[in-house]
Scaffold this active site. Structure first.
Site, mmCIF file in Angstrom:
data_model
loop_
_atom_site.group_PDB
_atom_site.id
_atom_site.type_symbol
_atom_site.label_atom_id
_atom_site.label_comp_id
_atom_site.label_asym_id
_atom_site.label_seq_id
_atom_site.Cartn_x
_atom_site.Cartn_y
_atom_site.Cartn_z
ATOM 1 N N ASP A 9 0.390 -1.222 -0.369
ATOM 2 C CA ASP A 9 0.039 0.228 0.125
ATOM 3 C C ASP A 9 1.073 1.271 -0.267
ATOM 4 O O ASP A 9 0.249 2.115 0.809
ATOM 5 C CB ASP A 9 -0.684 0.132 1.166
ATOM 6 N N HIS A 37 -3.173 -2.142 -6.027
ATOM 7 C CA HIS A 37 -2.940 -1.230 -7.079
ATOM 8 C C HIS A 37 -3.807 0.475 -7.114
ATOM 9 O O HIS A 37 -5.331 -0.157 -8.676
ATOM 10 C CB HIS A 37 -1.760 -1.368 -8.276
HETATM 11 P P1 IMP Z 1 -2.956 -12.860 2.390
HETATM 12 O O1 IMP Z 1 -1.149 -12.379 1.050
HETATM 13 O O2 IMP Z 1 -4.325 -12.981 1.626
HETATM 14 O O3 IMP Z 1 -2.829 -14.552 2.193
HETATM 15 O O4 IMP Z 1 -2.516 -11.972 3.202
HETATM 16 C C1 IMP Z 1 -1.850 -12.338 4.323
HETATM 17 C C2 IMP Z 1 -1.380 -10.722 4.708
HETATM 18 O O5 IMP Z 1 -0.060 -9.771 3.813
HETATM 19 C C3 IMP Z 1 -2.213 -10.085 5.515
HETATM 20 O O6 IMP Z 1 -1.825 -8.837 6.676
HETATM 21 C C4 IMP Z 1 -2.735 -9.134 4.856
HETATM 22 O O7 IMP Z 1 -3.549 -7.688 4.825
HETATM 23 C C5 IMP Z 1 -1.155 -8.962 3.253
HETATM 24 N N1 IMP Z 1 -1.690 -8.194 2.583
HETATM 25 C C6 IMP Z 1 -1.912 -8.746 0.990
HETATM 26 N N2 IMP Z 1 -1.777 -8.044 0.094
HETATM 27 C C7 IMP Z 1 -1.899 -7.171 -0.277
HETATM 28 C C8 IMP Z 1 -1.310 -6.076 -0.408
HETATM 29 O O8 IMP Z 1 -1.913 -5.733 -1.433
HETATM 30 N N3 IMP Z 1 -1.653 -4.590 0.435
HETATM 31 C C9 IMP Z 1 -1.503 -4.870 1.679
HETATM 32 N N4 IMP Z 1 -1.471 -6.133 2.313
HETATM 33 C C10 IMP Z 1 -1.597 -6.647 1.907
#
Ligand code: IMP
Length: 489
Positions: A9, A37
């Site tokens: 982010d 994005h």
């Molecule tokens: P997952 O990628 O859904 O397995 O989530 C694992 C961790 O990564 C969590 O804390 C999500 O909030 C974080 N996360 C995954 N993708 C993003 C992103 O694009 N931006 C910010 N946090 C992310």
């Protein structure tokens, strides 16, 4: 290559969009539709999850082999960008080696969070099935896009996997009620996320109804043990995937993105790699276990695209002028006060701090040099775009985290033993600098920035260069979400 140096982010989407105006090719290399994005096109916010951020400029784009693709998400996103007059699929190539995120991965993601929450250690995933899909890549049981393109092969694999996954899910210890709730939650999430294309009639609510994947014949047998009531409706699952497959055949070019990138570089073309998430969500170097399940550092581009490190020219880090985090895990510089509320905003304005994928409010905190110094180090970042400096206008005193301290030990880089990041004695060594009142969103030159804003940027630059392997230069500063709201320093 463009990478995030914090917890995602940071504004990679907008930076990629700005940087790739003259690009010949823009590719994604890892992650899936957990990414969000955001770019601004003609004053309108466009949020993409799977398609590269430059899709809206009609560039040739690619999704590399290291990305995992939920075919429903891809089809929905294609419908979405078409409402902006973009025909991405005339320009988009997907690597045949990409793994498919299937409904059982999403279910497994949520089931695992239920189990984790019993031990109090939920990760706070995006529930997009990313972790379980990458687990299948490592386990060599992932279904690939090339399988998807071959209907009889796909059907056979789908049946086998549904059977295997059902057995695993049955033994995980979730109840039949929880099983049903997972599907209801998935349906509700999809319906909320896809309001726009639903209202435009591009898809129907039935397409997003995950409860159709439940095996009600088993579920309603209340006299049976919970585990025996868990199961998929194989016919419905197959039907849905074959529908998505139809869209694929119409729109998607499946090919060899690795070769495309290599050939572009060989022919002296400008190729950009857009990283997803951020360094501290990396599955090895991030704040384990509160991380995502892919390699989010620059090396992930090599493994995700099948190219050698020598082909990557500049690695540009995108860094927010403060810190945010969504999901669980350590966050040493978190703010708990009205400054956080001011930065977060209400969610109504572009740039407010709410998850682009899930809509969850992001925790906000002061700039943390330990995080950015390590994030730059893991990726070999030499150029930094510092985003959202405008959001700090009006904060009278700004804290900057210089280093972490656990009792007698000072950490300039994140500790290699992950438990240290959660040590209750962890303190941040801060410095305090003066803020500025002025709205800086209209400023386009470094010299016109208030002196305190320049000092803030210079201080950050000095701190992240401590013990750096190569000099790191902050050469661009974002002062707003619009395509021209930045300062080249
Ligand atoms: P997952 O990628 O859904 O397995 O989530 C694992 C961790 O990564 C969590 O804390 C999500 O909030 C974080 N996360 C995954 N993708 C993003 C992103 O694009 N931006 C910010 N946090 C992310």
């Amino acid at each position: 290559m463009i990478v995030g140096t914090q917890w995602g982010d940071e504004g990679k989407g907008e930076e990629t969009h700005r940087r790739t105006k003259d690009a010949d090719l823009v590719v994604r290399c890892q992650g899936g539709n957990n990414a969000g994005h955001t770019t601004v096109v003609d004053g309108q916010e466009v949020v993409l999850h799977l398609l590269p951020s430059s899709t809206t400029s009609g560039k040739p784009t690619g999704i590399g082999a290291g990305v995992v693709i939920d075919p429903f998400a891809l089809v929905n996103e294609v419908s979405y960008v078409q409402t902006f007059g973009v025909k991405p699929l005339q320009h988009l190539t997907i690597d045949a080696r990409c793994g498919l995120v299937m409904v059982y991965h999403r279910v497994m993601d949520m089931a695992k969070e239920i189990i984790r929450s019993r031990g109090g250690k939920k990760i706070g995933t995006t529930a997009r099935g990313i972790g379980p899909a990458y687990a299948d890549v490592a386990d060599r049981s992932i279904i690939r896009i090339s399988d998807f393109m071959n209907p009889s092969r796909f059907q056979k694999l789908l049946e086998q996997r549904l059977e295997e996954k059902t057995r695993i899910l049955q033994t995980m210890g979730i109840t039949a009620d929880e099983w049903e709730k997972i599907f209801i939650q998935l349906r509700d999430k999809e319906i909320t996320a896809n309001q726009r294309i639903l209202s435009q009639g591009l898809i129907t609510g039935a397409d997003l109804d995950y409860t159709r994947f439940l095996d009600y014949t088993r579920l309603t047998q209340t006299k049976k043990e919970d585990k025996d009531r868990i199961g998929f409706n194989v016919t419905e699952v197959a039907k849905a995937y074959f529908k998505a497959h139809g869209y694929f055949l119409d729109y998607v070019h499946v090919g060899d993105v690795s070769r495309m990138v290599r050939e572009a570089i060989r022919d002296d073309k400008q190729a950009f790699i857009e990283g997803a998430q951020g360094a501290h969500l990396d599955w090895i170097f991030g704040t384990f276990p509160y991380v995502t399940s892919s390699s989010t550092i620059a090396g992930g581009a090599c493994t995700g695209l099948g190219i050698g490190p020598g082909l990557i020219g500049t690695v540009r880090g995108v860094t927010k002028a403060y810190t945010t985090r969504v999901g669980n895990g350590p966050f040493p510089t978190v703010m708990e006060d009205e400054t956080a509320a001011k930065i977060r905003g209400t969610g109504k304005e572009i740039g407010d701090e709410y998850g682009a994928s899930t809509g969850r409010p992001r925790d906000c905190g002061w700039f943390d040099a330990t995080i950015v110094r390590s994030g730059c180090a893991f990726s070999g970042v030499t150029r930094v775009t510092l985003t959202k400096l405008d959001k700090l206008s009006g904060v009278s005193l700004l804290l900057i985290g210089k280093s972490w301290q656990v009792r007698d030990t000072e950490y300039l880089f994140t500790p290699e033993d992950y438990v240290v990041a959660e040590d209750p004695d962890l303190k941040v060594n801060h410095i305090t600098v003066g803020g500025w009142e002025e709205d800086i969103s209209g400023i386009r030159s470094w010299d016109d920035l208030p002196a305190n804003a320049r000092f803030y940027v210079e201080t950050i630059e000095k701190l992240i260069n401590q013990e750096a392997t190569q000099p790191i230069i902050i050469d661009r500063i974002g002062v707003g979400p619009g395509p021209d709201q930045f300062i080249d320093r």
